[in-house]
Design a protein around this motif. Structure first.
Motif, PDB file in Angstrom:
ATOM      1  N   UNK A  84       0.829  -1.209   0.000  1.00  0.00           N
ATOM      2  CA  UNK A  84       0.000   0.000   0.000  1.00  0.00           C
ATOM      3  C   UNK A  84       0.861   1.256   0.000  1.00  0.00           C
ATOM      4  N   UNK A  85       1.692   1.383   1.049  1.00  0.00           N
ATOM      5  CA  UNK A  85       2.443   2.618   1.241  1.00  0.00           C
ATOM      6  C   UNK A  85       3.707   2.694   0.382  1.00  0.00           C
ATOM      7  N   UNK A  86       4.210   1.560  -0.030  1.00  0.00           N
ATOM      8  CA  UNK A  86       5.532   1.501  -0.649  1.00  0.00           C
ATOM      9  C   UNK A  86       5.508   1.580  -2.170  1.00  0.00           C
ATOM     10  N   UNK A  87       4.380   2.001  -2.755  1.00  0.00           N
ATOM     11  CA  UNK A  87       4.251   1.937  -4.217  1.00  0.00           C
ATOM     12  C   UNK A  87       4.565   3.256  -4.910  1.00  0.00           C
ATOM     13  N   UNK A  88       5.127   4.230  -4.169  1.00  0.00           N
ATOM     14  CA  UNK A  88       5.649   5.428  -4.817  1.00  0.00           C
ATOM     15  C   UNK A  88       4.764   6.652  -4.792  1.00  0.00           C
ATOM     16  N   UNK A  89       4.016   6.863  -3.719  1.00  0.00           N
ATOM     17  CA  UNK A  89       3.156   8.039  -3.607  1.00  0.00           C
ATOM     18  C   UNK A  89       3.974   9.324  -3.558  1.00  0.00           C
TER      19      UNK A  89
END
Length: 219
Positions: A60-65
């Motif tokens: 969720x968080x680690x996909x490059x926001x």
């Protein structure tokens, strides 16, 4: 609100592409707030940390926001809504981690966030497991070990179907096809059993399945 309901996060390119389409821009240009609240009764502080730090098994968080903030539901009732409401309204995506669905629904309601969700027309609800379950009309209380101190807890009813996650996950024997069939037999609405490579998108009431794995509709 747009919904991306997953069993285990952004696990494959098909789900990632669906997310980009719903955002209307690349992930690298989008802002997000992560909600790890459901993890506490299911796995404790370490489980919540894994979600926030991008070390969980459900990406969720680690996909490059472009930007990422933490929205902890248990803190919201004790602070002025002016401290968090504008940020929620401006963010592109709410990332709702997995864990205990009953606990999550309780705090969504107590925090006041549940009341705000219907007004977030362009926000994408990106949910894992429990975060997907609470969007339906029923919570599936047999999946929860937590007891509400205030009595019954209602699901969000953002969609009119149920979700059975982690279908045939070898590490979760309680989520086999036979279990899904028993679950579906007790429903009074349609239900989707989805594996960890599958997601359901809901845009303006239109439902679609995005999958590189297995799923089944019980209608």
């Amino acid at each position: 609100m747009k919904l991306l309901l997953t069993s285990a996060g952004i696990k494959n390119p098909s789900i990632a592409n669906a997310l980009v389409e719903m955002l209307g821009k690349p992930i690298a240009e989008a802002s997000a707030l992560v909600i790890p609240t459901a993890a506490y009764p299911a796995g404790g502080p370490a489980a919540a940390w894994r979600i926030v730090s991008g070390r969980a098994m459900s990406p969720l968080c680690e996909i490059g926001w472009k930007s990422l903030g933490l929205l902890e539901l248990t803190a919201l009732p004790s602070i002025d809504a002016a401290q968090w409401m504008p940020v929620v309204r401006e963010t592109d995506a709410l990332l709702v981690g997995g864990g205990d669905p009953l606990y999550l629904a309780h705090w969504l309601q107590r925090s006041g966030l549940a009341d705000v969700l219907p007004s977030l027309r362009e926000t994408v609800w990106v949910a894992v497991s429990a975060g997907s379950l609470v969007a339906g009309p029923h919570l599936g209380q047999d999946l929860s070990d937590w007891q509400s101190p205030t009595g019954s807890v209602e699901a969000l009813r953002l969609v009119d179907f149920g979700i059975f996650p982690h279908l045939d996950n070898p590490n979760m024997p309680e989520f086999g096809l036979a279990d899904a069939e028993r679950w579906a037999a007790a429903l009074d609405v349609p239900g989707y059993a989805i594996d960890d490579q599958t997601a359901i998108t809901v845009i303006d009431g239109e439902v679609a399945v995005v999958s590189e794995g297995n799923w089944k509709l019980f209608d």
